[in-house]
Motif scaffolding. Structure first.
Motif, PDB file in Angstrom:
ATOM      1  N   LYS A  54       9.654   0.911   2.790  1.00  0.00           N
ATOM      2  CA  LYS A  54      10.235   2.244   2.698  1.00  0.00           C
ATOM      3  C   LYS A  54      10.105   2.749   1.269  1.00  0.00           C
ATOM      4  CE  LYS A  54      13.677   1.613   6.363  1.00  0.00           C
ATOM      5  NZ  LYS A  54      15.127   1.627   6.689  1.00  0.00           N
ATOM      6  N   TYR A  55      10.033   4.065   1.108  1.00  0.00           N
ATOM      7  CA  TYR A  55       9.987   4.620  -0.236  1.00  0.00           C
ATOM      8  C   TYR A  55      11.285   4.302  -0.973  1.00  0.00           C
ATOM      9  CZ  TYR A  55       5.649   7.231   0.334  1.00  0.00           C
ATOM     10  OH  TYR A  55       4.336   7.572   0.485  1.00  0.00           O
ATOM     11  N   GLY A  56      11.150   3.941  -2.252  1.00  0.00           N
ATOM     12  CA  GLY A  56      12.312   3.643  -3.069  1.00  0.00           C
ATOM     13  C   GLY A  56      13.052   4.904  -3.472  1.00  0.00           C
ATOM     14  N   SER A  57      14.055   4.725  -4.301  1.00  0.00           N
ATOM     15  CA  SER A  57      14.860   5.863  -4.729  1.00  0.00           C
ATOM     16  C   SER A  57      14.052   6.767  -5.646  1.00  0.00           C
ATOM     17  CB  SER A  57      16.117   5.370  -5.459  1.00  0.00           C
ATOM     18  OG  SER A  57      15.757   4.573  -6.572  1.00  0.00           O
ATOM     19  N   CYS A  58      14.474   8.001  -5.732  1.00  0.00           N
ATOM     20  CA  CYS A  58      13.788   8.996  -6.559  1.00  0.00           C
ATOM     21  C   CYS A  58      13.964   8.637  -8.034  1.00  0.00           C
ATOM     22  CB  CYS A  58      14.359  10.385  -6.279  1.00  0.00           C
ATOM     23  SG  CYS A  58      13.324  11.746  -6.904  1.00  0.00           S
ATOM     24  N   LEU A  68       8.299   5.530  -4.956  1.00  0.00           N
ATOM     25  CA  LEU A  68       7.190   4.621  -4.670  1.00  0.00           C
ATOM     26  C   LEU A  68       7.467   3.788  -3.426  1.00  0.00           C
ATOM     27  CD1 LEU A  68       6.615   3.239  -8.289  1.00  0.00           C
ATOM     28  CD2 LEU A  68       5.495   5.178  -7.204  1.00  0.00           C
ATOM     29  N   ARG A  69       6.379   3.357  -2.787  1.00  0.00           N
ATOM     30  CA  ARG A  69       6.468   2.350  -1.742  1.00  0.00           C
ATOM     31  C   ARG A  69       5.331   1.352  -1.945  1.00  0.00           C
ATOM     32  NH1 ARG A  69       4.451   4.895   4.072  1.00  0.00           N
ATOM     33  NH2 ARG A  69       2.328   5.510   3.427  1.00  0.00           N
ATOM     34  N   HIS A  70       5.494   0.131  -1.391  1.00  0.00           N
ATOM     35  CA  HIS A  70       4.553  -0.945  -1.656  1.00  0.00           C
ATOM     36  C   HIS A  70       4.151  -1.642  -0.356  1.00  0.00           C
ATOM     37  CE1 HIS A  70       6.886  -0.369  -5.359  1.00  0.00           C
ATOM     38  NE2 HIS A  70       5.791  -0.731  -5.998  1.00  0.00           N
ATOM     39  N   ARG A  71       3.039  -2.345  -0.422  1.00  0.00           N
ATOM     40  CA  ARG A  71       2.616  -3.248   0.634  1.00  0.00           C
ATOM     41  C   ARG A  71       1.851  -4.400  -0.014  1.00  0.00           C
ATOM     42  NH1 ARG A  71      -2.508  -0.262   3.725  1.00  0.00           N
ATOM     43  NH2 ARG A  71      -3.756   0.146   1.852  1.00  0.00           N
ATOM     44  N   LEU A  72       1.691  -5.492   0.747  1.00  0.00           N
ATOM     45  CA  LEU A  72       1.094  -6.700   0.204  1.00  0.00           C
ATOM     46  C   LEU A  72      -0.122  -7.111   1.017  1.00  0.00           C
ATOM     47  CD1 LEU A  72       4.295  -8.862  -0.444  1.00  0.00           C
ATOM     48  CD2 LEU A  72       2.980  -7.591  -2.130  1.00  0.00           C
ATOM     49  N   CYS A  73      -1.070  -7.727   0.335  1.00  0.00           N
ATOM     50  CA  CYS A  73      -2.178  -8.419   1.004  1.00  0.00           C
ATOM     51  C   CYS A  73      -1.901  -9.906   0.868  1.00  0.00           C
ATOM     52  CB  CYS A  73      -3.520  -8.064   0.366  1.00  0.00           C
ATOM     53  SG  CYS A  73      -4.922  -8.917   1.125  1.00  0.00           S
ATOM     54  N   LEU A  74      -1.692 -10.605   1.990  1.00  0.00           N
ATOM     55  CA  LEU A  74      -1.297 -12.006   1.942  1.00  0.00           C
ATOM     56  C   LEU A  74      -2.399 -12.912   1.441  1.00  0.00           C
ATOM     57  CD1 LEU A  74       0.752 -12.204   5.263  1.00  0.00           C
ATOM     58  CD2 LEU A  74       1.546 -11.746   2.953  1.00  0.00           C
ATOM     59  N   ARG A  75      -3.604 -12.388   1.365  1.00  0.00           N
ATOM     60  CA  ARG A  75      -4.718 -13.121   0.761  1.00  0.00           C
ATOM     61  C   ARG A  75      -5.396 -12.157  -0.210  1.00  0.00           C
ATOM     62  NH1 ARG A  75      -7.963 -17.524   2.302  1.00  0.00           N
ATOM     63  NH2 ARG A  75      -9.179 -18.136   0.476  1.00  0.00           N
ATOM     64  N   ALA A  76      -5.034 -12.312  -1.497  1.00  0.00           N
ATOM     65  CA  ALA A  76      -5.463 -11.329  -2.495  1.00  0.00           C
ATOM     66  C   ALA A  76      -6.964 -11.092  -2.439  1.00  0.00           C
ATOM     67  CB  ALA A  76      -5.075 -11.822  -3.900  1.00  0.00           C
ATOM     68  N   SER A  84      -2.042  -1.156  -3.234  1.00  0.00           N
ATOM     69  CA  SER A  84      -0.791  -1.841  -2.945  1.00  0.00           C
ATOM     70  C   SER A  84       0.427  -0.961  -3.198  1.00  0.00           C
ATOM     71  CB  SER A  84      -0.684  -3.110  -3.791  1.00  0.00           C
ATOM     72  OG  SER A  84      -0.720  -2.795  -5.169  1.00  0.00           O
ATOM     73  N   MET A  85       0.227   0.218  -3.781  1.00  0.00           N
ATOM     74  CA  MET A  85       1.362   1.098  -4.090  1.00  0.00           C
ATOM     75  C   MET A  85       0.970   2.541  -3.821  1.00  0.00           C
ATOM     76  SD  MET A  85       3.474   1.492  -7.672  1.00  0.00           S
ATOM     77  CE  MET A  85       2.073   2.169  -8.538  1.00  0.00           C
ATOM     78  N   GLU A  86       1.894   3.330  -3.293  1.00  0.00           N
ATOM     79  CA  GLU A  86       1.711   4.756  -3.091  1.00  0.00           C
ATOM     80  C   GLU A  86       2.912   5.492  -3.662  1.00  0.00           C
ATOM     81  OE1 GLU A  86       1.095   5.707   0.993  1.00  0.00           O
ATOM     82  OE2 GLU A  86      -1.069   5.397   0.894  1.00  0.00           O
TER      83      GLU A  86
END
Length: 319
Positions: A54-58, A68-76, A84-86
């Motif tokens: 989820k998007y973080g606080s303003c 911002l919001r983030h996601r991960l690649c489990l195998r870099a 990894s960030m939007e």
């Protein structure tokens, strides 16, 4: 009967066929099965990004900011393209200061950085910061990066080979550092805070050595030797800056395999353990720049992505 299709689309599998008996001679065994191994191509693991958080606080408490919001690649490095960030803009209630709107303005341009070439034309960059009241923001119209052209003069022999009277003494003592390796990388900074540049080298095995600069222009033999967590990756970047404004140079390292950035603070004759870790500017094509974006004594971080987008971390460290 014909063979059935393999029961797996990749890796070891099995297929079968059967036949029927329509006479009494078969007894109770009216159906007979035959099985056969089928070895298809090896299975390839497909790595995917995790779902977006989820998007973080303003970033601001009023007016326009960023979240911002983030996601991960489990195998870099195995998830294909993508980031990894939007970021997205967020607008909260109007800001007021004694009944007046909060002023938003660009600060003055910083100084130009080093030119990329000494002759035949190069480029250099300078940066500025947008402020809204006493907060940093991305909302000012215009760009925070300025590109200029420099050193367009013709290259001459004098530039390529400066005359010998320019230098009074040549020291070879720096060669004593990392002498056991054939592939060392180097950075320079004032690691003990005495006002003279020192030399730091990293061996191909991930070991670090520091030699302090002396009053007569030499580099002393090894004053410190050790390993630094987060700084051993061959594919990472190592930069120097003063992140706690104590007058001594600190180290910031990126590990592109583990997608990690680490800051080690100098303690005059050694480096402290991890002071800061994060995931800023760790993609394979990211370029990390240590600079001063807000004119205070502390170094800040700027990241330039391959698509020319920029991100920055403003240092707010306090003792």
């Amino acid at each position: 009967m014909l063979w059935t299709q393999c029961d797996k689309t990749c890796g070891p599998g099995q297929r079968s066929r059967n036949r029927l008996c329509f006479t009494q001679e078969c007894g109770r065994k009216q159906r007979e099965y035959e099985f056969k191994k089928c070895n298809l191509k090896n299975c390839v693991k497909v790595w995917k990004w995790t779902p977006w958080s989820k998007y973080g606080s303003c970033s601001v408490t009023c007016g326009s900011g960023m979240q911002l919001r983030h996601r991960l690649c489990l195998r870099a490095g195995k998830c294909g393209g993508g980031r990894s960030m939007e970021a997205q803009t967020c607008t909260l209630k109007n800001c007021h200061d004694n009944g007046m709107g909060v002023k938003m303005t660009w600060l003055n341009w910083g100084i130009w950085g080093g030119c990329s070439r000494s002759c035949l034309g190069g480029v250099w960059y300078r940066y500025r910061i947008c402020k809204k009241g006493d907060r940093l923001t991305f909302s000012c119209p215009g760009k925070f990066t300025d590109v200029g052209y420099c050193n367009s003069i013709k290259c001459s022999e004098a530039q390529n080979s400066p005359p010998s009277p320019m230098f009074a003494y040549v020291s070879t003592t720096v060669a004593h550092l990392c002498s056991s390796t054939s592939d060392a990388s180097w950075v320079f900074g004032d690691f003990n805070g005495d006002g003279r540049d020192d030399a730091l080298c990293k061996s191909q095995y991930g070991d670090f050595e520091v030699g302090f600069g002396t009053a007569d222009g030499d580099i002393s033999p090894t004053n410190w030797r050790g390993r630094l967590e987060g700084c051993g990756s061959h594919s990472g970047q190592i930069k120097v800056g003063d992140f706690n404004s104590d007058g001594a140079s600190d180290l910031v390292c990126t590990d592109r395999i583990r997608r990690k950035i680490t800051i080690h603070l100098s303690d005059k004759d050694k480096f402290n353990s991890e002071f800061y870790t994060g995931s800023f500017c760790t993609s394979d094509t990211d370029m990390l720049i240590v600079t001063n974006l807000d004119s205070d004594p502390r170094s800040d971080l700027l990241c330039i992505h391959s698509n020319r987008n920029h991100e920055m971390l403003i240092n707010s460290f306090t003792i």
